[in-house]
Design an enzyme around this catalytic site. Structure first.
Site, PDB file in Angstrom:
ATOM      1  CG  ASP A  42      -5.668  -7.148  -5.665  1.00 10.23           C
ATOM      2  OD1 ASP A  42      -6.175  -8.177  -5.233  1.00 10.23           O
ATOM      3  OD2 ASP A  42      -4.961  -6.395  -4.956  1.00 10.23           O
ATOM      4  CG  HIS A  57      -1.867  -1.108   1.336  1.00 14.57           C
ATOM      5  ND1 HIS A  57      -1.779  -2.062   2.320  1.00 14.57           N
ATOM      6  CD2 HIS A  57      -2.953  -1.446   0.593  1.00 14.57           C
ATOM      7  CE1 HIS A  57      -2.768  -2.937   2.189  1.00 14.57           C
ATOM      8  NE2 HIS A  57      -3.494  -2.583   1.141  1.00 14.57           N
ATOM      9  CD  GLN A 111     -13.721  -5.312  -2.390  1.00  7.59           C
ATOM     10  OE1 GLN A 111     -13.984  -4.124  -2.634  1.00  7.59           O
ATOM     11  NE2 GLN A 111     -12.499  -5.798  -2.527  1.00  7.59           N
TER      12      GLN A 111
HETATM   13  P1  AMP Z   1      -6.483  -3.887  -0.540  1.00  8.72           P
HETATM   14  O1  AMP Z   1      -6.354  -3.101   0.724  1.00  8.72           O
HETATM   15  O2  AMP Z   1      -6.028  -5.305  -0.417  1.00  8.72           O
HETATM   16  O3  AMP Z   1      -7.833  -3.732  -1.189  1.00  8.72           O
HETATM   17  O4  AMP Z   1      -5.450  -3.234  -1.546  1.00  8.72           O
HETATM   18  C1  AMP Z   1      -5.486  -1.866  -1.838  1.00  8.72           C
HETATM   19  C2  AMP Z   1      -4.600  -1.596  -3.011  1.00  8.72           C
HETATM   20  O5  AMP Z   1      -3.262  -1.978  -2.698  1.00  8.72           O
HETATM   21  C3  AMP Z   1      -5.004  -2.418  -4.243  1.00  8.72           C
HETATM   22  O6  AMP Z   1      -4.866  -1.611  -5.403  1.00  8.72           O
HETATM   23  C4  AMP Z   1      -4.012  -3.544  -4.216  1.00  8.72           C
HETATM   24  O7  AMP Z   1      -3.772  -4.107  -5.489  1.00  8.72           O
HETATM   25  C5  AMP Z   1      -2.781  -2.858  -3.684  1.00  8.72           C
HETATM   26  N1  AMP Z   1      -1.853  -3.845  -3.142  1.00  8.72           N
HETATM   27  C6  AMP Z   1      -2.130  -4.818  -2.245  1.00  8.72           C
HETATM   28  N2  AMP Z   1      -1.050  -5.594  -2.033  1.00  8.72           N
HETATM   29  C7  AMP Z   1      -0.073  -5.104  -2.815  1.00  8.72           C
HETATM   30  C8  AMP Z   1       1.290  -5.491  -3.065  1.00  8.72           C
HETATM   31  N3  AMP Z   1       1.853  -6.536  -2.464  1.00  8.72           N
HETATM   32  N4  AMP Z   1       2.008  -4.746  -3.958  1.00  8.72           N
HETATM   33  C9  AMP Z   1       1.434  -3.688  -4.590  1.00  8.72           C
HETATM   34  N5  AMP Z   1       0.162  -3.281  -4.407  1.00  8.72           N
HETATM   35  C10 AMP Z   1      -0.579  -3.981  -3.528  1.00  8.72           C
END
Ligand code: AMP
Length: 277
Positions: free
Chosen positions: A149, A36, A60
């Protein structure tokens, strides 16, 4: 970091103070980690104001258990954002994001029902709903999403095109742990043994990439299936090699850019990863 929970207040701030400033937006579900933070850093480098939202979006989640056990670490999140120099943190309630029961239906021409969408029915409708709503509220110039993702990025690009939302969608590289495991909020839910076992996931997807290049897609799939077969902790959900832009199936690797995507159950926790070919 300035905190808002109400739409009217963040909108008022952004329309007043934010006038003439470019807005970068990082939507998240919290339990923040270095993945993040890489998005926050990109936004800060590109834009005048960086907005991060934390909202665990019930729409979701197709699995109630997954929603209930999803990690929530609000204090640590706020500290991390402060340290990272994020300007605004938006933490709306469910009632604020979904004030009534009306729901927009989007059409993603089947892209929402393959891969993650096949294993998690309704997932991308929920993602599209919340992203459209958040874009409407924040009205960012640029929005940052992780390639972790991968299919989500494809869907979000389709969404902004369909609705003509004037925002640049930026896809950021996957940030990984030392042993290669893609960082994820759900990693915090793994037991010690599960966490150790999970290191096999990036190792296998790497090996499969080499196999795909030398021996083709079917051979790569066979390698992946063999690698997880009979494993005491890990269970393969899917491994697919797809067109990198449309996620359409590929019969061979010549020509078009391709991406390999997989999902693996690690105990009860479902993990995803992907690698460009
Ligand atoms: P989430 O909180 O899991 O919904 O993720 C929020 C954003 O952070 C989304 O755009 C994810 O794709 C991105 N994200 C989560 N994990 C990673 C990672 N390991 N590397 C890069 N971006 C990430």
């Amino acid at each position: 970091v300035l905190r808002f929970t109400k739409i009217a207040e963040i909108q008022h701030f952004l329309r007043d103070t934010g006038t003439g400033q470019t807005i970068g937006f990082v939507p998240t579900m919290g339990a923040l980690h270095a993945g993040h933070m890489s998005l926050i850093a990109m936004s800060r480098a590109d834009c005048d104001l960086t907005v991060c939202s934390i909202f665990v979006n019930p729409k979701q989640f197709n699995d109630k258990n997954d929603l209930n056990r999803y990690p929530r670490t609000p204090e640590a999140d706020a500290k991390m954002l402060e340290k990272a120099g994020c300007d605004i943190l938006f933490t709306p309630s469910e009632g604020e994001i979904y004030p009534d029961s009306s729901e927009t239906t989007f059409y993603f021409h089947g892209v929402d029902s393959i891969l993650e969408g096949a294993s998690r029915p309704g997932h991308f409708s929920g993602v599209a709903l919340v992203v459209a709503r958040l874009f409407e509220i924040v009205r960012p110039d640029k929005a940052y999403f992780g390639s972790k993702d991968y299919q989500q990025v494809v869907i979000v690009r389709m969404l902004v095109k369909q609705l003509s939302i004037p925002v640049d969608i930026i896809a950021a590289p996957i940030i990984r742990e030392k042993d290669g495991l893609a960082m994820s909020s759900r990693n915090a839910l793994l037991s010690r043994d599960e966490r150790d076992a999970a290191a096999l996931i990036p190792a296998v997807i790497q090996k499969a990439r080499e196999r795909a290049r030398t021996s083709g897609i079917a051979a790569a799939r066979k390698l992946v299936e063999q690698a997880f077969k009979g494993h005491p902790i890990l269970r393969l959900d899917y491994y697919e090699v797809r067109d990198a832009e449309t996620l359409a199936p590929l019969s061979s690797l010549d020509g078009k850019p391709a991406v390999s995507l997989l999902a693996v159950y690690c105990g009860k926790i479902r993990l995803i990863d992907n690698l460009s070919l």
